[in-house]
Design a protein around this motif. Sequence first.
Motif, PDB file in Angstrom:
ATOM      1  N   UNK A  54      30.346  38.480 -16.742  1.00 37.29           N
ATOM      2  CA  UNK A  54      30.811  39.861 -16.623  1.00 37.29           C
ATOM      3  C   UNK A  54      29.873  40.806 -17.363  1.00 37.29           C
ATOM      4  N   UNK A  55      29.513  40.453 -18.590  1.00 39.18           N
ATOM      5  CA  UNK A  55      28.620  41.299 -19.388  1.00 39.18           C
ATOM      6  C   UNK A  55      27.226  41.350 -18.779  1.00 39.18           C
ATOM      7  N   UNK A  56      26.756  40.222 -18.246  1.00 39.78           N
ATOM      8  CA  UNK A  56      25.432  40.195 -17.630  1.00 39.78           C
ATOM      9  C   UNK A  56      25.390  41.098 -16.396  1.00 39.78           C
ATOM     10  N   UNK A  57      26.414  41.029 -15.566  1.00 36.26           N
ATOM     11  CA  UNK A  57      26.457  41.857 -14.354  1.00 36.26           C
ATOM     12  C   UNK A  57      26.547  43.330 -14.715  1.00 36.26           C
ATOM     13  N   UNK A  58      27.401  43.665 -15.678  1.00 33.41           N
ATOM     14  CA  UNK A  58      27.515  45.065 -16.096  1.00 33.41           C
ATOM     15  C   UNK A  58      26.184  45.566 -16.641  1.00 33.41           C
ATOM     16  N   UNK A  59      25.503  44.729 -17.440  1.00 32.56           N
ATOM     17  CA  UNK A  59      24.207  45.111 -17.979  1.00 32.56           C
ATOM     18  C   UNK A  59      23.186  45.377 -16.896  1.00 32.56           C
ATOM     19  N   UNK A  60      23.160  44.528 -15.865  1.00 32.37           N
ATOM     20  CA  UNK A  60      22.214  44.732 -14.767  1.00 32.37           C
ATOM     21  C   UNK A  60      22.537  45.988 -13.976  1.00 32.37           C
ATOM     22  N   UNK A  61      23.819  46.242 -13.738  1.00 29.79           N
ATOM     23  CA  UNK A  61      24.213  47.437 -12.994  1.00 29.79           C
ATOM     24  C   UNK A  61      23.865  48.710 -13.768  1.00 29.79           C
ATOM     25  N   UNK A  62      24.065  48.672 -15.090  1.00 24.40           N
ATOM     26  CA  UNK A  62      23.719  49.837 -15.905  1.00 24.40           C
ATOM     27  C   UNK A  62      22.206  50.041 -15.973  1.00 24.40           C
ATOM     28  N   UNK A  63      21.465  48.946 -15.831  1.00 24.31           N
ATOM     29  CA  UNK A  63      20.017  49.057 -15.915  1.00 24.31           C
ATOM     30  C   UNK A  63      19.357  49.574 -14.657  1.00 24.31           C
ATOM     31  N   UNK A  64      20.019  49.467 -13.522  1.00 22.51           N
ATOM     32  CA  UNK A  64      19.405  49.912 -12.269  1.00 22.51           C
ATOM     33  C   UNK A  64      19.058  51.403 -12.255  1.00 22.51           C
ATOM     34  N   UNK A  65      19.950  52.306 -12.703  1.00 21.73           N
ATOM     35  CA  UNK A  65      19.576  53.734 -12.683  1.00 21.73           C
ATOM     36  C   UNK A  65      18.396  54.064 -13.589  1.00 21.73           C
ATOM     37  N   UNK A  66      18.169  53.235 -14.637  1.00 22.19           N
ATOM     38  CA  UNK A  66      17.076  53.500 -15.575  1.00 22.19           C
ATOM     39  C   UNK A  66      15.727  53.403 -14.860  1.00 22.19           C
ATOM     40  N   UNK A  67      15.660  52.612 -13.802  1.00 21.68           N
ATOM     41  CA  UNK A  67      14.408  52.487 -13.056  1.00 21.68           C
ATOM     42  C   UNK A  67      13.981  53.812 -12.436  1.00 21.68           C
ATOM     43  N   UNK A  68      14.938  54.698 -12.263  1.00 17.64           N
ATOM     44  CA  UNK A  68      14.637  55.981 -11.620  1.00 17.64           C
ATOM     45  C   UNK A  68      14.716  57.152 -12.590  1.00 17.64           C
ATOM     46  N   UNK A  69      15.677  57.111 -13.500  1.00 23.47           N
ATOM     47  CA  UNK A  69      15.909  58.239 -14.390  1.00 23.47           C
ATOM     48  C   UNK A  69      15.884  57.782 -15.845  1.00 23.47           C
ATOM     49  N   UNK A  70      14.940  58.306 -16.635  1.00 22.70           N
ATOM     50  CA  UNK A  70      14.867  57.962 -18.052  1.00 22.70           C
ATOM     51  C   UNK A  70      16.068  58.490 -18.827  1.00 22.70           C
ATOM     52  N   UNK A  71      16.642  59.592 -18.363  1.00 21.14           N
ATOM     53  CA  UNK A  71      17.753  60.198 -19.082  1.00 21.14           C
ATOM     54  C   UNK A  71      18.963  59.257 -19.123  1.00 21.14           C
ATOM     55  N   UNK A  72      19.082  58.373 -18.140  1.00 23.93           N
ATOM     56  CA  UNK A  72      20.172  57.404 -18.133  1.00 23.93           C
ATOM     57  C   UNK A  72      20.036  56.439 -19.306  1.00 23.93           C
ATOM     58  N   UNK A  73      18.804  56.029 -19.601  1.00 24.30           N
ATOM     59  CA  UNK A  73      18.571  55.121 -20.722  1.00 24.30           C
ATOM     60  C   UNK A  73      19.006  55.774 -22.028  1.00 24.30           C
ATOM     61  N   UNK A  74      18.646  57.048 -22.228  1.00 24.14           N
ATOM     62  CA  UNK A  74      19.041  57.768 -23.441  1.00 24.14           C
ATOM     63  C   UNK A  74      20.553  57.823 -23.575  1.00 24.14           C
ATOM     64  N   UNK A  75      21.229  58.104 -22.478  1.00 27.52           N
ATOM     65  CA  UNK A  75      22.686  58.208 -22.511  1.00 27.52           C
ATOM     66  C   UNK A  75      23.333  56.863 -22.827  1.00 27.52           C
ATOM     67  N   UNK A  76      22.845  55.782 -22.205  1.00 30.04           N
ATOM     68  CA  UNK A  76      23.419  54.457 -22.433  1.00 30.04           C
ATOM     69  C   UNK A  76      23.226  54.021 -23.880  1.00 30.04           C
ATOM     70  N   UNK A  77      22.002  54.206 -24.407  1.00 30.02           N
ATOM     71  CA  UNK A  77      21.729  53.849 -25.794  1.00 30.02           C
ATOM     72  C   UNK A  77      22.619  54.644 -26.734  1.00 30.02           C
ATOM     73  N   UNK A  78      22.766  55.934 -26.478  1.00 35.39           N
ATOM     74  CA  UNK A  78      23.573  56.792 -27.342  1.00 35.39           C
ATOM     75  C   UNK A  78      25.044  56.372 -27.328  1.00 35.39           C
ATOM     76  N   UNK A  79      25.572  56.153 -26.128  1.00 30.63           N
ATOM     77  CA  UNK A  79      26.991  55.807 -26.013  1.00 30.63           C
ATOM     78  C   UNK A  79      27.275  54.448 -26.646  1.00 30.63           C
TER      79      UNK A  79
END
Length: 330
Positions: free
Chosen positions: A200-225
């Motif tokens: 479950x955690x692995x799948x959620x991690x991969x799904x959250x990582x997909x938008x980062x390939x396109x938008x850097x701002x997603x990475x900042x938000x995920x790290x912050x949250x």
Amino acid sequence: MQNMQILGGLVVIIMLPLVARPTQSASYVFTHFETAPESTGISSKPYAVILSVLLSNYCLYGYDTAAHLTEETKGADRTGPIAILSSIGIISFFGWAYNLALTFSIQDPNYLYDPNNETGGGLVPAQIIYDAFHRRYQSATGAVVFMCIIWGSFFFCGLSVTASAARVVYALSRDKGIPFSPIWRKIHPKYKVPRNAVWLCAVIGMLLGLPILKLDVIFTAIISISTIGWVGGYAVPIFARLVMAEKNFKPGPFYLGRARRPVCLVAFLWICYTCSAFLLPTVYPITWDTFNYAPVALGLVLSLVMLWWVLDARKWFKGPVRNIDVNNGI
């Protein structure tokens, strides 16, 4: 896995300054202040100092993994705090050494943030490594090897985060605190791990990582949250300990004594400060592409959780499920 990370870190820390010779002076490393307003839009030095704590705090909170392992160890009331302090000490040492190795190895400070450089002005550590090897050997092969070492460390770090998250999911499901708890707390008969929680955690991690390939701002938000989430969780028991009457507290073998209240006060204020810093914008001017979406996402998540609690969870969740009989010691 941890040994590989330490070994790879030592290789970068020791070898990079040797490749980058001659290196920057100590006065430059310890006294020069650079805000890079051309690329960040930030010219205020106090604001830059506030933002500078973000990466260090995200890394230092690796002690959270050590805390999750305490219930799986013998004598956790003593070994748990020792593991947490040891984790902070090791992370602090390697973090300082890595940052010093990078800053001493800077070749051309003005070229690091140039949008026309090899990393587009956005990956300063990678640019430092590239410049060091290219200047010394007129080749980027060594830089690629070093980046692979760093990438490998990130990969192993991701495995550690997944394992830690799986333990949290297992603990919550064991206490019937999340939907479909019977599925996530199921232990694999052979490997004796909560395999479903890990996947479950692995799948959620991969799904959250997909938008980062396109938008850097997603990475900042995920790290912050994520940082606010687990750091803020420590603020609750620390504040409770701060205001709790001493007669109601039974100290364990690892006890701060008279230093308990000052330490708790400093820790609580530091958590409030760092959580607030993670909600600030990191790039100006603020646009849709540079906006820090952490406050929006955090507010949305907290609203959904509170709504779930009011409408449903408060009717059946009664707190942690006791699985040890204190009176009989079993």
